[in-house]
Design a protein around this motif. Structure first.
Motif, short mmCIF file in Angstrom:
data_model
loop_
_atom_site.label_atom_id
_atom_site.label_comp_id
_atom_site.label_asym_id
_atom_site.label_seq_id
_atom_site.Cartn_x
_atom_site.Cartn_y
_atom_site.Cartn_z
N ILE A 60 0.80 -1.35 -0.05
CA ILE A 60 0.06 -0.03 -0.03
C ILE A 60 0.94 1.26 0.02
O ILE A 60 1.53 1.64 0.84
CB ILE A 60 -1.00 -0.03 1.29
N GLN A 61 0.90 1.97 -1.24
CA GLN A 61 1.96 2.91 -1.38
C GLN A 61 1.21 4.34 -0.71
O GLN A 61 2.02 5.29 -0.43
CB GLN A 61 2.19 3.13 -2.85
N ASN A 78 3.31 2.07 3.49
CA ASN A 78 4.12 3.23 3.31
C ASN A 78 3.52 4.26 4.52
O ASN A 78 2.53 4.97 4.04
CB ASN A 78 4.02 3.98 2.03
N THR A 79 3.93 4.35 5.59
CA THR A 79 3.64 5.42 6.67
C THR A 79 4.69 5.37 7.75
O THR A 79 5.53 4.41 8.05
CB THR A 79 2.18 4.69 7.05
N THR A 80 4.41 6.50 8.49
CA THR A 80 5.35 6.81 9.50
C THR A 80 4.40 6.37 10.85
O THR A 80 4.79 6.90 11.96
CB THR A 80 5.92 8.19 9.70
N GLN A 104 -3.13 4.57 14.82
CA GLN A 104 -3.38 5.89 14.18
C GLN A 104 -4.09 5.69 12.72
O GLN A 104 -4.80 6.42 12.37
CB GLN A 104 -2.11 6.64 14.06
N LEU A 105 -3.60 4.53 12.28
CA LEU A 105 -4.25 4.44 10.69
C LEU A 105 -5.57 3.71 11.02
O LEU A 105 -6.33 3.88 9.81
CB LEU A 105 -3.31 3.24 10.02
N PRO A 130 8.51 3.95 6.42
CA PRO A 130 8.57 5.45 5.72
C PRO A 130 8.98 5.54 4.27
O PRO A 130 9.91 6.38 4.11
CB PRO A 130 9.26 6.20 6.84
N ALA A 131 8.56 4.91 3.43
CA ALA A 131 8.90 4.64 2.20
C ALA A 131 9.09 6.17 1.44
O ALA A 131 10.09 6.47 0.88
CB ALA A 131 8.32 3.91 1.27
N THR A 132 7.98 7.10 1.66
CA THR A 132 8.23 8.38 1.21
C THR A 132 9.43 9.08 1.58
O THR A 132 10.05 9.83 1.09
CB THR A 132 6.92 8.94 1.29
#
Length: 193
Positions: free
Chosen positions: A72-73, A96-98, A103-104, A119-121
């Motif tokens: 999931i990008q 892809n998340t911090t 929280q999600l 944290p891909a971005t």
């Protein structure tokens, strides 16, 4: 056969991620197939791409409805699109998340699936200078799935891109791989205690 569904938004490299994943599998002597599914073709619109990996020829051509893994990008899709639909119990999910899973808003799903966050971005911004998380997520996927190696991911990236763009993406993929491996080690220690 191992089936992967990649969710993201137009402009994030979702289709390119599926292509590079199939190239990585080919480099390891496997059969692979990658293809996209577009709704409205515009930047920011939800996009889905698919990849199948197998040790024998793949004859299926339809979209993947029951994936073994999800990449999931864009986490904003979690509550807009049924990204988890059809995922096999104990399936792999790489997001892809911090943010934390709580929280999600997906904490209740944790017992059903194997969740990992990277944290891909942020890694792409650091190493490539652009917020395109696809290559970093492939590095994370190599760690999560064990279906492809980080070396094959790096080779696929270098085949798709050139020069500094390739090397930046390889660095992002390597950092994501290390990040996910550390999460997996922590999870193994927690289960052992």
């Amino acid at each position: 056969m191992f089936q992967i569904r990649i969710h993201g938004r137009g402009g994030q490299g979702v289709v390119t991620a599926a292509e590079m994943l199939s190239i990585a599998a080919f480099r390891e002597g496997r059969h692979a197939q990658a293809f996209p599914s577009f709704g409205s073709e515009r930047t920011g619109a939800p996009v889905v791409a698919f990849c199948r990996i197998d040790d024998k020829e793949i004859r299926l051509r339809e979209p993947i409805l029951e994936p073994d893994a999800l990449i999931i990008q864009d986490p904003t899709l979690l509550h807009q699109v049924d990204v988890f639909g059809g995922l096999a119990r104990e399936g792999h999910i790489l997001i892809n998340t911090t943010r934390s899973f709580d929280q999600l808003g997906v904490k209740e799903l944790l017992p059903k699936f194997r969740f990992y966050a990277v944290p891909a971005t942020d890694l792409a911004l650091k190493h490539v200078g652009r917020p395109v998380p696809n290559a970093a997520l492939l590095g994370g996927f190599a760690a999560v799935s064990g279906r492809i190696t980080l070396d094959s991911v790096a080779a696929a990236i270098r085949e798709k891109f050139g020069g500094q763009v390739a090397e930046g993406n390889v660095a992002a993929a390597s950092a994501a791989y290390a990040h996910v491996r550390s999460q997996m080690t922590e999870a193994e220690h927690a289960q052992a205690n």
